[in-house]
Design a protein around this motif. Structure first.
Motif, mmCIF file in Angstrom:
data_model
loop_
_atom_site.group_PDB
_atom_site.id
_atom_site.type_symbol
_atom_site.label_atom_id
_atom_site.label_comp_id
_atom_site.label_asym_id
_atom_site.label_seq_id
_atom_site.Cartn_x
_atom_site.Cartn_y
_atom_site.Cartn_z
ATOM 1 N N ARG A 265 0.853 -1.189 0.000
ATOM 2 C CA ARG A 265 0.000 0.000 0.000
ATOM 3 C C ARG A 265 0.895 1.247 0.000
ATOM 4 O O ARG A 265 1.866 1.328 0.756
ATOM 5 N N ALA A 266 0.551 2.184 -0.874
ATOM 6 C CA ALA A 266 1.305 3.427 -0.985
ATOM 7 C C ALA A 266 0.418 4.601 -0.607
ATOM 8 O O ALA A 266 -0.808 4.544 -0.761
ATOM 9 N N ALA A 267 1.037 5.679 -0.138
ATOM 10 C CA ALA A 267 0.298 6.838 0.352
ATOM 11 C C ALA A 267 0.919 8.125 -0.180
ATOM 12 O O ALA A 267 2.145 8.269 -0.213
ATOM 13 N N ALA A 268 0.066 9.058 -0.610
ATOM 14 C CA ALA A 268 0.514 10.375 -1.051
ATOM 15 C C ALA A 268 -0.147 11.432 -0.177
ATOM 16 O O ALA A 268 -1.370 11.475 -0.046
ATOM 17 N N VAL A 269 0.659 12.268 0.434
ATOM 18 C CA VAL A 269 0.165 13.271 1.375
ATOM 19 C C VAL A 269 -0.419 14.467 0.621
ATOM 20 O O VAL A 269 0.137 14.929 -0.387
ATOM 21 N N GLN A 270 -1.547 14.963 1.107
ATOM 22 C CA GLN A 270 -2.147 16.217 0.629
ATOM 23 C C GLN A 270 -2.362 17.099 1.854
ATOM 24 O O GLN A 270 -3.374 16.996 2.538
ATOM 25 N N ALA A 271 -1.373 17.925 2.144
ATOM 26 C CA ALA A 271 -1.435 18.737 3.359
ATOM 27 C C ALA A 271 -0.485 19.918 3.232
ATOM 28 O O ALA A 271 0.448 19.901 2.428
ATOM 29 N N LYS B 39 -5.793 37.479 -4.631
ATOM 30 C CA LYS B 39 -6.391 36.927 -5.846
ATOM 31 C C LYS B 39 -5.397 36.039 -6.594
ATOM 32 O O LYS B 39 -5.794 35.175 -7.378
ATOM 33 N N LEU B 40 -4.102 36.263 -6.362
ATOM 34 C CA LEU B 40 -3.074 35.479 -7.045
ATOM 35 C C LEU B 40 -2.840 34.131 -6.370
ATOM 36 O O LEU B 40 -2.660 33.108 -7.040
ATOM 37 N N LEU B 41 -2.821 34.133 -5.036
ATOM 38 C CA LEU B 41 -2.555 32.910 -4.276
ATOM 39 C C LEU B 41 -3.798 32.540 -3.479
ATOM 40 O O LEU B 41 -4.201 33.263 -2.572
ATOM 41 N N LEU B 42 -4.398 31.424 -3.818
ATOM 42 C CA LEU B 42 -5.642 30.997 -3.191
ATOM 43 C C LEU B 42 -5.397 29.824 -2.252
ATOM 44 O O LEU B 42 -4.429 29.083 -2.387
ATOM 45 N N GLN B 43 -6.286 29.655 -1.295
ATOM 46 C CA GLN B 43 -6.239 28.475 -0.441
ATOM 47 C C GLN B 43 -6.554 27.229 -1.267
ATOM 48 O O GLN B 43 -7.256 27.286 -2.277
ATOM 49 N N GLY B 44 -6.035 26.103 -0.794
ATOM 50 C CA GLY B 44 -6.339 24.839 -1.454
ATOM 51 C C GLY B 44 -5.266 24.449 -2.439
ATOM 52 O O GLY B 44 -4.077 24.547 -2.164
ATOM 53 N N GLY B 45 -5.701 23.989 -3.611
ATOM 54 C CA GLY B 45 -4.755 23.588 -4.651
ATOM 55 C C GLY B 45 -4.190 22.190 -4.490
ATOM 56 O O GLY B 45 -3.246 21.817 -5.178
ATOM 57 N N GLY B 46 -4.764 21.400 -3.576
ATOM 58 C CA GLY B 46 -4.273 20.042 -3.371
ATOM 59 C C GLY B 46 -4.934 19.055 -4.319
ATOM 60 O O GLY B 46 -6.162 18.944 -4.335
ATOM 61 N N PHE B 47 -4.145 18.360 -5.113
ATOM 62 C CA PHE B 47 -4.673 17.376 -6.067
ATOM 63 C C PHE B 47 -3.835 16.100 -6.014
ATOM 64 O O PHE B 47 -3.428 15.567 -7.048
ATOM 65 N N SER B 48 -3.556 15.596 -4.822
ATOM 66 C CA SER B 48 -2.717 14.404 -4.689
ATOM 67 C C SER B 48 -3.361 13.209 -5.367
ATOM 68 O O SER B 48 -4.595 13.055 -5.367
ATOM 69 N N ALA B 49 -2.520 12.347 -5.940
ATOM 70 C CA ALA B 49 -3.029 11.224 -6.718
ATOM 71 C C ALA B 49 -2.045 10.065 -6.697
ATOM 72 O O ALA B 49 -0.835 10.262 -6.542
ATOM 73 N N VAL B 50 -2.576 8.871 -6.862
ATOM 74 C CA VAL B 50 -1.772 7.677 -7.125
ATOM 75 C C VAL B 50 -2.351 7.047 -8.385
ATOM 76 O O VAL B 50 -3.546 6.763 -8.457
ATOM 77 N N PRO C 191 -10.522 10.756 -5.093
ATOM 78 C CA PRO C 191 -9.741 11.962 -4.786
ATOM 79 C C PRO C 191 -10.281 12.701 -3.574
ATOM 80 O O PRO C 191 -11.463 12.576 -3.228
ATOM 81 N N LEU C 192 -9.401 13.474 -2.948
ATOM 82 C CA LEU C 192 -9.810 14.383 -1.882
ATOM 83 C C LEU C 192 -10.202 15.727 -2.480
ATOM 84 O O LEU C 192 -9.662 16.133 -3.516
ATOM 85 N N PRO C 193 -11.126 16.465 -1.848
ATOM 86 C CA PRO C 193 -11.369 17.854 -2.271
ATOM 87 C C PRO C 193 -10.071 18.645 -2.184
ATOM 88 O O PRO C 193 -9.240 18.399 -1.302
ATOM 89 N N GLU C 194 -9.883 19.602 -3.081
ATOM 90 C CA GLU C 194 -8.596 20.286 -3.171
ATOM 91 C C GLU C 194 -8.224 21.094 -1.932
ATOM 92 O O GLU C 194 -7.043 21.363 -1.699
ATOM 93 N N ASP C 195 -9.194 21.488 -1.129
ATOM 94 C CA ASP C 195 -8.888 22.277 0.061
ATOM 95 C C ASP C 195 -8.879 21.422 1.334
ATOM 96 O O ASP C 195 -8.812 21.954 2.445
ATOM 97 N N GLU C 196 -8.928 20.109 1.174
ATOM 98 C CA GLU C 196 -8.981 19.205 2.328
ATOM 99 C C GLU C 196 -7.625 18.544 2.546
ATOM 100 O O GLU C 196 -7.010 18.031 1.605
ATOM 101 N N GLU C 197 -7.159 18.577 3.791
ATOM 102 C CA GLU C 197 -5.914 17.888 4.116
ATOM 103 C C GLU C 197 -6.198 16.419 4.400
ATOM 104 O O GLU C 197 -7.236 16.065 4.959
ATOM 105 N N GLY C 198 -5.258 15.585 4.008
ATOM 106 C CA GLY C 198 -5.410 14.161 4.250
ATOM 107 C C GLY C 198 -4.339 13.372 3.529
ATOM 108 O O GLY C 198 -3.305 13.909 3.112
ATOM 109 N N ILE C 199 -4.604 12.095 3.353
ATOM 110 C CA ILE C 199 -3.685 11.187 2.664
ATOM 111 C C ILE C 199 -4.512 10.316 1.732
ATOM 112 O O ILE C 199 -5.572 9.819 2.121
#
Length: 350
Positions: free
Chosen positions: A9-15, A245-256, A267-275
Motif C-alpha cells: 500500500r502506498a500513500a501520497a500526502v495532501q497537506a 487573488k493570485l494565491l488561493l487556499q487549497g490547490g491540493g490534487f494528490s493522486a496515485v 480523490p480528496l477535495p482540493e482544500d482538504e488535508e489528508g492522505i
C-alpha cells in the motif's frame, strides 16, 4: 520459478506544512508518517519543498519585496545530518515505512529543491536535487546535476523521483524510463496560483503531465500535492487584495496512478488535508510494458538515443594530500566514500 512481484500500500500526502517553521513542519510530517503507517502504507510521499513550504512569495511580487522572507526561508531549510533530519529518519524506522520527503535543502549558503528517500530502517536510499528550478524558482534555488537522474533498487521495487515541471522535460523523463523505474514520486507544490490566467500552472495541465508519465513510463506514480493553507495566505499576502487573488487556499490534487494512467483511489477535495492510498502490485507493470516499452522493444536506438551524463559537478576538486578542512561532512560521506576531504567539499549529496 515465476518472479515474485512486491505488493504494498502506498500513500501520497495532501497537506500544508507549518509554513516557514521547520521544527513544527517536521512534527506534522512525523504525525502524517505515523498515520500512513497505521493505515497499512509501506511508502509515503510528500510534495515539493514540503519542508519548510514552497516559497510562493517569489510569484507574488518583485524580488526586492520577496527578500523579506529570504533569511527565514534559509534558516528553516533542512540540512542533511542535522538533528532535524535525524528525526525524520527515526520516524521512518519507528513506523517501518519508506518516506520520500520534498524539502528545501540547505548546503552552505545555497538552497536546492530536494527529494530525500528514506527506507523502512531509517537509512538514506537516495538524495536528489531538481535539475533546473523553474522560472522564478531560480531566484532562490541552485541546480542539480546528472547524478540526480537516478532510480534506486529497494525492497518495494525500483523507485525514482522528480519535482514538478521536471515532468515536462522529455529527455529527463526518458532517462528515468530507461532505468526500469517501477514506482515514481511526482512531487508538486500546489495548483492554487494564478487561477484563470493564461498559463500552465493549473491543475489541468499538471495532472495531465502526471498521467502522461505513468503511461509513457508504464510505472506506478505517487503524486503528492501540497495544500496552501489560510495561514500561508495570511503570511504572504496580508490584506493585499491583489496578492489574495493570485494565491488561493487549497490547490491540493494528490493522486496515485497505475501504469495505465488510472486513478487508483477516490480523490480528496482540493482544500482538504489528508492522505490518499492505493494498493500497488508491481506485477501489473508487465501488462503495460508488453504493449509499449519506450526504452525497450518500442524504442528505435538506430534513430534516436539519449546521452545521460552522470558526472558529479563538484565546485571544488582537491587533489593530493591535504590538511584536514574544518566544515560540514555529509551524512555517511566519510564512511561511504572513504575520503573525508572530498565529502567535506562535495556540493552534491551522496
Amino acid at each position: 520459478m515465476a518472479a515474485v512481484h512486491p505488493k504494498f500500500r502506498a500513500a501520497a500526502v495532501q497537506a500544508a506544512p507549518v509554513f516557514l517553521d521547520l521544527d513544527a513542519s517536521i512534527e506534522k510530517a512525523i504525525s502524517l508518517i505515523a498515520e500512513a503507517a497505521s493505515n497499512g502504507a509501506q511508502l509515503v510521499a510528500f510534495g515539493e519543498t514540503w519542508l519548510p513550504g514552497y516559497p510562493w512569495q517569489i510569484w507574488l511580487d518583485s524580488p526586492a519585496w520577496a527578500m523579506q522572507f529570504t533569511q527565514r526561508y534559509h534558516d528553516n531549510s533542512l540540512v542533511y545530518g542535522s538533528p532535524e533530519a535525524e528525526r525524520l529518519m527515526q520516524a521512518a524506522k519507528k513506523h517501518s515505512i519508506m518516506v520520500v520527503m520534498g524539502l528545501s535543502e540547505k548546503r552552505g549558503g545555497s538552497l536546492y529543491m530536494g527529494q530525500w528517500v528514506i527506507d523502512q530502517e531509517g537509512r538514506t536510499v537516495g538524495q536528489r536535487r531538481k535539475l533546473k528550478p523553474t522560472f522564478v524558482e531560480r531566484a532562490v534555488f541552485g541546480e542539480g546535476d546528472g547524478t540526480d537522474l537516478m532510480v534506486w533498487t529497494t525492497s518495494l521495487g525500483r523507485i525514482g523521483a522528480l519535482c514538478c515541471w521536471e515532468h515536462l522535460q522529455p529527455l529527463s523523463k526518458y532517462a528515468m524510463y530507461a532505468q526500469d523505474e517501477q514506482v515514481h514520486i511526482a512531487a508538486w507544490p500546489s495548483f492554487s496560483i494564478y487561477r484563470g490566467a493564461a498559463n500552465a500552472l493549473g491543475a489541468e495541465v499538471n495532472l495531465a503531465a502526471t498521467r502522461t508519465y505513468s503511461v509513457e513510463g508504464q510505472c506506478f506514480v505517487l503524486a503528492p500535492c501540497s495544500v496552501v493553507s489560510k495561514e500561508m495566505v495570511d503570511v504572504l499576502c496580508g490584506e493585499d487584495p491583489v496578492k489574495r487573488k493570485l494565491l488561493l487556499q487549497g490547490g491540493g490534487f494528490s493522486a496515485v496512478l497505475g501504469p495505465d494512467g488510472r486513478l487508483l483511489h477516490d480523490p480528496l477535495p482540493e482544500d482538504e488535508e489528508g492522505i490518499v492510498y492505493a494498493d500497488i502490485n508491481l506485477g501489473e507493470i508487465s501488462l503495460a510494458k508488453a504493449t509499449a516499452d519506450p526504452a525497450g522493444h518500442y524504442s528505435r536506438p538506430d534513430v534516436t538515443r539519449l546521452l545521460l551524463d552522470r558526472t558529479a559537478h563538484d565546485r571544488v576538486v582537491i587533489t593530493g594530500q591535504q590538511a584536514p578542512i574544518c566544515g560540514e561532512v555529509e551524512p555517511g560521506g566519510a564512511a561511504q566514500n572513504g575520503n573525508l576531504y572530498e565529502s567535506v567539499i562535495r556540493s552534491n549529496a551522496t
